[in-house]
Design an enzyme around this catalytic site. Sequence first.
Site, PDB file in Angstrom:
ATOM      1  N   ILE A  11     -37.537  54.890   8.480  1.00  0.00           N
ATOM      2  CA  ILE A  11     -36.757  55.187   9.678  1.00  0.00           C
ATOM      3  C   ILE A  11     -35.295  55.475   9.354  1.00  0.00           C
ATOM      4  CG2 ILE A  11     -36.158  52.796  10.284  1.00  0.00           C
ATOM      5  CD1 ILE A  11     -36.860  53.740  13.258  1.00  0.00           C
ATOM      6  N   ASN A  24     -32.801  41.201  15.109  1.00  0.00           N
ATOM      7  CA  ASN A  24     -32.965  39.810  15.535  1.00  0.00           C
ATOM      8  C   ASN A  24     -31.869  39.521  16.551  1.00  0.00           C
ATOM      9  OD1 ASN A  24     -30.575  38.669  14.221  1.00  0.00           O
ATOM     10  ND2 ASN A  24     -31.689  38.968  12.301  1.00  0.00           N
ATOM     11  N   ASP A  34     -34.463  45.886  10.268  1.00  0.00           N
ATOM     12  CA  ASP A  34     -33.091  45.474  10.575  1.00  0.00           C
ATOM     13  C   ASP A  34     -32.214  45.513   9.321  1.00  0.00           C
ATOM     14  OD1 ASP A  34     -30.976  44.480  12.112  1.00  0.00           O
ATOM     15  OD2 ASP A  34     -31.691  42.415  12.059  1.00  0.00           O
ATOM     16  N   SER A 122     -41.902  44.537  16.469  1.00  0.00           N
ATOM     17  CA  SER A 122     -42.604  43.237  16.437  1.00  0.00           C
ATOM     18  C   SER A 122     -43.874  43.200  15.603  1.00  0.00           C
ATOM     19  CB  SER A 122     -42.912  42.717  17.852  1.00  0.00           C
ATOM     20  OG  SER A 122     -41.735  42.268  18.480  1.00  0.00           O
ATOM     21  N   THR A 123     -44.290  44.319  14.999  1.00  0.00           N
ATOM     22  CA  THR A 123     -45.559  44.326  14.263  1.00  0.00           C
ATOM     23  C   THR A 123     -45.416  43.929  12.801  1.00  0.00           C
ATOM     24  OG1 THR A 123     -45.421  46.668  13.691  1.00  0.00           O
ATOM     25  CG2 THR A 123     -46.515  46.100  15.789  1.00  0.00           C
ATOM     26  N   GLY A 124     -44.213  43.643  12.370  1.00  0.00           N
ATOM     27  CA  GLY A 124     -43.997  43.196  10.994  1.00  0.00           C
ATOM     28  C   GLY A 124     -43.976  41.679  10.931  1.00  0.00           C
ATOM     29  N   TYR A 126     -42.756  39.576  12.826  1.00  0.00           N
ATOM     30  CA  TYR A 126     -42.975  38.883  14.101  1.00  0.00           C
ATOM     31  C   TYR A 126     -44.457  38.780  14.456  1.00  0.00           C
ATOM     32  CZ  TYR A 126     -37.958  38.677  15.199  1.00  0.00           C
ATOM     33  OH  TYR A 126     -36.620  38.398  15.197  1.00  0.00           O
TER      34      TYR A 126
END
Length: 174
Positions: A11, A24, A34, A122-124, A126
Amino acid sequence: MPRITLVRGDITAQTADAIVNAANSSLLGGGGVDGAIHRKGGPEILEACRALRRSSYGKGLKTGRAVATTAGRLSARHVIHTVGPVWSPTEDRSELLASCYRTSLQVADEVEARTVAFPAVSTGIYGWPLDDGARIAVETVLSARTDVEEVRFVLFDARAYEAFEAAVREADSP
């Protein structure tokens, strides 16, 4: 309704009006997407996030919300930071995940972004199940009221790409 494009890749290498950061709540950098955005975007992003913490976001950004900063050295005008929910097997947090996409698109409209690159929020770390996360992302984007013309899901590996491809196919079927 925005056009959805799927890209397998990094990305931070995308050229877009806005790149969405799976941040976060501290807004001060972290791991995964992030950390990569903060590293490649440079200190300008961290300074903008610190300024947000000194003003309106003293306690950080709440889950499901979004806010824009400069994109620093990235090939974008803005980074839109959103805080995804941690997946729970005992509590349905789907609306919080959908809110990440919806509020990011609202912020994109505020900064007049027409192309927005999203990660799979959120699919990593988290832990959100990839297929469900892809379904929520695609359905939310397709139902959003926005002036964004292209939403690009930038997916790190083949498994994520395939999950989003299946979600787009499912959304397109009658």
